[in-house]
Design a protein around this motif. Structure first.
Motif, short mmCIF file in Angstrom:
data_model
loop_
_atom_site.label_atom_id
_atom_site.label_comp_id
_atom_site.label_asym_id
_atom_site.label_seq_id
_atom_site.Cartn_x
_atom_site.Cartn_y
_atom_site.Cartn_z
N UNK A 200 0.83 -1.21 0.00
CA UNK A 200 0.00 0.00 0.00
C UNK A 200 0.86 1.25 0.00
N UNK A 201 1.97 1.24 0.74
CA UNK A 201 2.86 2.41 0.75
C UNK A 201 3.53 2.61 -0.61
N UNK A 202 3.60 1.50 -1.39
CA UNK A 202 4.17 1.62 -2.74
C UNK A 202 3.16 2.18 -3.73
N UNK A 203 1.90 2.45 -3.27
CA UNK A 203 0.90 3.05 -4.15
C UNK A 203 0.15 2.06 -5.01
N UNK A 204 0.19 0.78 -4.68
CA UNK A 204 -0.51 -0.22 -5.47
C UNK A 204 -1.97 -0.27 -5.05
N UNK A 205 -2.91 -0.30 -5.98
CA UNK A 205 -4.35 -0.34 -5.63
C UNK A 205 -4.70 -1.61 -4.84
N UNK A 206 -5.85 -1.53 -4.17
CA UNK A 206 -6.27 -2.62 -3.29
C UNK A 206 -6.51 -3.92 -4.05
N UNK A 207 -7.15 -3.86 -5.22
CA UNK A 207 -7.45 -5.09 -5.94
C UNK A 207 -6.17 -5.79 -6.42
N UNK B 161 -6.80 1.15 5.91
CA UNK B 161 -7.46 2.22 6.66
C UNK B 161 -7.03 2.21 8.12
N UNK B 162 -6.84 1.02 8.71
CA UNK B 162 -6.43 0.95 10.11
C UNK B 162 -5.04 1.53 10.31
N UNK B 163 -4.19 1.43 9.27
CA UNK B 163 -2.83 1.99 9.35
C UNK B 163 -2.78 3.45 8.91
N UNK B 164 -3.91 4.00 8.43
CA UNK B 164 -3.94 5.40 8.01
C UNK B 164 -3.24 5.67 6.72
N UNK B 165 -3.20 4.70 5.82
CA UNK B 165 -2.53 4.86 4.54
C UNK B 165 -3.57 5.16 3.48
N UNK B 166 -3.32 6.18 2.68
CA UNK B 166 -4.20 6.53 1.57
C UNK B 166 -3.47 6.31 0.26
N UNK B 167 -4.21 5.78 -0.72
CA UNK B 167 -3.64 5.54 -2.03
C UNK B 167 -3.63 6.86 -2.80
N UNK B 168 -2.49 7.17 -3.44
CA UNK B 168 -2.37 8.45 -4.14
C UNK B 168 -3.30 8.53 -5.32
N UNK B 169 -3.37 7.49 -6.12
CA UNK B 169 -4.21 7.50 -7.31
C UNK B 169 -5.29 6.44 -7.12
N UNK B 170 -6.54 6.89 -6.94
CA UNK B 170 -7.66 5.97 -6.78
C UNK B 170 -8.33 5.75 -8.13
N UNK B 171 -8.75 4.56 -8.39
CA UNK B 171 -9.45 4.24 -9.62
C UNK B 171 -10.85 4.79 -9.57
N UNK B 172 -11.29 5.31 -10.70
CA UNK B 172 -12.65 5.82 -10.78
C UNK B 172 -13.55 4.89 -11.58
N UNK B 173 -12.96 3.97 -12.30
CA UNK B 173 -13.73 3.04 -13.12
C UNK B 173 -13.19 1.63 -12.91
N UNK B 174 -14.12 0.70 -13.12
CA UNK B 174 -13.69 -0.71 -13.07
C UNK B 174 -12.88 -1.05 -14.31
N UNK B 175 -11.91 -1.88 -14.15
CA UNK B 175 -11.16 -2.38 -15.29
C UNK B 175 -11.90 -3.58 -15.87
#
Length: 637
Positions: free
Chosen positions: A564-571, A601-615
């Protein structure tokens, strides 16, 4: 007149005690009986009047080995204790008692109350040393004589039984001809009905199910009445069980299948209880014509014994019953070694509460059943896959044999009832019409026989209508297609038409028991013990409440934070973790994106680029592309 007889004795009664050991002796040994009744004359010679002489003959036909069932002996002892008897007369002391435990108390009471004992040799005073010595020796010799006679008779009986030549009573279906040779009953209906009982049990594997099938088809069982004659009666559980457990149907002569129950209370009637098959005294195989072979008989005995739901006393599994938990009766606790029980309240689970119920200790463990059952079922289907086609073909053949046996027995039943009706008609036609008392009863029997004929014909017609058309033999082409269709057992297993009891019965064909151990985290060790003795160990991943309770929970937690700290999306993180062998608490083998999101979320990490559409996967059109292809507005779609 004897010098031992005093006036005090003559003022009391003289009792003549008469006994014969068996009813046969009462009828055949008439001379002995006359000698005993003639002791009244001996009493008169000793000085008693006729009115003062009583005869106790209530024990005719009873053995003197014990006084428990001899009312006459008890009456004699009671009257002596009340000082009513001055003299006891018997042809021999063996008539009074052949057991020293009964003889010496009588001598004590006679000596205390001043009662004399007389036989053909003389008169004795149990209160004097010489009289007590002589009577004691006579009682001891009498007891020894009884044991000697019994040992000689028993030795001859055992020798004859060892050769299998002892003429014991035969069950229905076996008869003994005039020369003593045992043959099958010439009645075809009897032979077919007994064979059907064994075939049905090997198919349904419970005594109660066999009883229900016979009664549903209207097929009675052959029995012997109290006179030993053949009769037909409705099937019961006890009747079916007696047929299945009788070794004579396997061609074996067996002696010593029962023993006397050890009664602590002496007033209870001695009862016989069955011995285990390993404790039978004499077994001579291949002595009678057999309906089944000996291995099949042993298999039936094991199934009947295993069906008894006495889990802890006999370590049996019980009959397969309805209920979705697959390991009912074959689940064992790996911690304490006791049988685990099933509990459906709050969801199906296996519970080991034996120590809690019997010793007040905490419950060993309780394990959710869904995933354990699924893992054991997969292992069972995998093990059975190589032999699936052979098993299906043998099952089809066995089903055809059972259907043919049912139809044959139904035809025999119709034939038997028709003969009984014809016999009743002939008896009615021969009676004098004026003898209305006999004619009315014969007419009633004829009507009953006709009703049985109609019932048997209706059962045969119903069975014929329900039976599918006979299948033609398979050719090579058809057989190759059937072989190609192998692998149907998993579909049969999940088919709604397959009941829970059927699944459990199938599983028990290969699985002896399953030993369960709930680990400290999310893994349950299931050790499958197969019928051949092989063991398979399974690690079943269980459902837990949080990531912390997973066996690799901390490792997965750290890995999620790193990605998550590397900015990889959740999926994508979920896919990476799944490929590395991690899983979510509620999933069996995958990591869900929601699990990654909660950890992030429990660690307070936010993803820099969030997806707006499904792939979308390659080859699949999006909503706009579908609308453009069809030429319609996207809102309509």
């Amino acid at each position: 007149m004897s010098e031992l007889v005093q006036l005090t004795h003559l003022k009391r009664k003289a009792v003549v005690y008469i006994r014969q050991s068996t009813p046969h002796q009462v009828l055949s040994n008439q001379e002995s009986l006359r000698l005993q009744y003639a002791l009244r004359q001996r009493a008169r010679e000793l000085g008693w009047h006729e009115a003062d002489i009583d005869v106790i003959d209530a024990d005719l036909g009873l053995s003197a080995a014990s006084a428990a069932h001899r009312g006459g002996f008890k009456e004699l002892v009671g009257r002596v204790g009340l000082s009513e008897v001055g003299l006891i007369l018997s042809v021999d002391v063996t008539r009074i008692a052949r057991n020293c435990s009964d003889w010496y108390p009588l001598l004590d009471i006679c000596g205390l109350r001043g009662c004399l004992i007389a036989d053909r040799d003389g008169v004795y005073d149990p209160g004097s040393p010489n009289g007590r010595l002589l009577l004691g020796l006579k009682g001891t010799i009498s007891e020894l004589e009884l044991h000697t006679i019994r040992s000689r008779l028993t030795a001859g009986l055992i020798a004859k039984a060892t050769r299998g030549e002892l003429a014991v009573s035969l069950p229905v279906g076996l008869v003994r001809d005039e020369s003593g040779v045992v043959l099958k009953d010439p009645n075809i209906a009897v032979r077919d009905r007994l064979s059907l009982v064994f075939q049905l049990f090997l198919k349904v594997r419970t005594v109660a199910a066999v009883m229900r099938m016979l009664n549903d088809q209207g097929l009675d069982l052959p029995r012997r009445d109290r006179h030993g004659e053949l009769c037909w009666a409705r099937a019961t559980v006890s009747a079916v069980s007696m047929i299945l457990k009788n070794p004579a149907y396997a061609g074996a002569f067996v002696y010593g299948r029962t023993r006397m129950r050890d009664n602590i209370r002496t007033d209870r009637t001695p009862a016989k209880i069955a011995r285990p098959i390993d404790d039978w005294r004499i077994v001579v195989k291949d002595r009678y014509p057999a309906y089944i072979d000996w291995p099949t008989y042993e298999k039936i005995r094991n199934i009947v014994s295993d069906n008894r739901a006495e889990y802890m006393r006999t370590k049996t599994r019980g009959a397969p019953r309805d209920g979705e938990l697959l390991l009912h009766g074959i689940a064992w606790c790996a911690r304490c070694g006791h049988k685990m029980y099933v509990r459906y309240k709050g969801g199906g689970e296996y519970v080991c509460n034996h120590l809690r119920s019997h010793a007040g200790l905490p419950t060993c463990q309780h394990i959710r059943a869904a995933r354990v059952d699924a893992a054991v079922a997969d292992a069972f289907l995998t093990a059975l896959a190589p032999a699936e086609f052979d098993a299906l073909s043998r099952a089809r053949k066995a089903q055809s044999q059972v259907e043919l046996a049912l139809r044959t027995n139904a035809e025999r039943e119709v034939e038997r009832t028709r003969y009984a009706a014809a016999l009743a008609q002939r008896q009615f036609n021969r009676v004098d019409p004026d003898n209305r008392l006999v004619a009315a009863e014969l007419e009633r029997r004829w009507e009953t026989a006709l009703m049985e004929v109609r019932a048997a014909e209706a059962a045969l017609a119903e069975q014929t209508a329900a039976r599918p058309s006979p299948q033609r033999p398979m050719g090579k082409a058809l057989e190759s297609k059937v072989v190609a269709l192998a692998g149907r057992l998993p579909q049969i297993w999940v088919d709604p038409a397959t009941t829970d009891a059927h699944r459990k019965a199938l599983l028990r064909c290969l699985v002896e028991k399953v030993i369960l151990d709930r680990g400290a985290h999310d893994i349950t060790l299931a050790r499958i013990v197969w019928r051949g003795g092989a063991v398979t160990e399974l690690n079943v991943k269980m459902r837990v409440n949080s990531v912390a309770k997973l066996s690799r929970g901390q490792e997965m937690h750290d890995r999620v934070l790193e990605l998550a700290r590397a900015g990889i999306p959740d999926d994508k993180i979920a896919n990476i973790l799944t490929s590395e062998g991690h899983r979510s608490p509620n999933s069996a083998d995958t990591v869900l994106p929601i699990t990654v999101q909660r950890i992030r979320f429990a660690a307070g990490i936010k993803v820099a680029v969030q997806r707006t559409k499904w792939r979308h996967a390659p080859g699949i059109l999006s909503a706009n592309e579908v609308a453009t292809t069809l030429g319609i507005p996207v809102n309509w779609l």
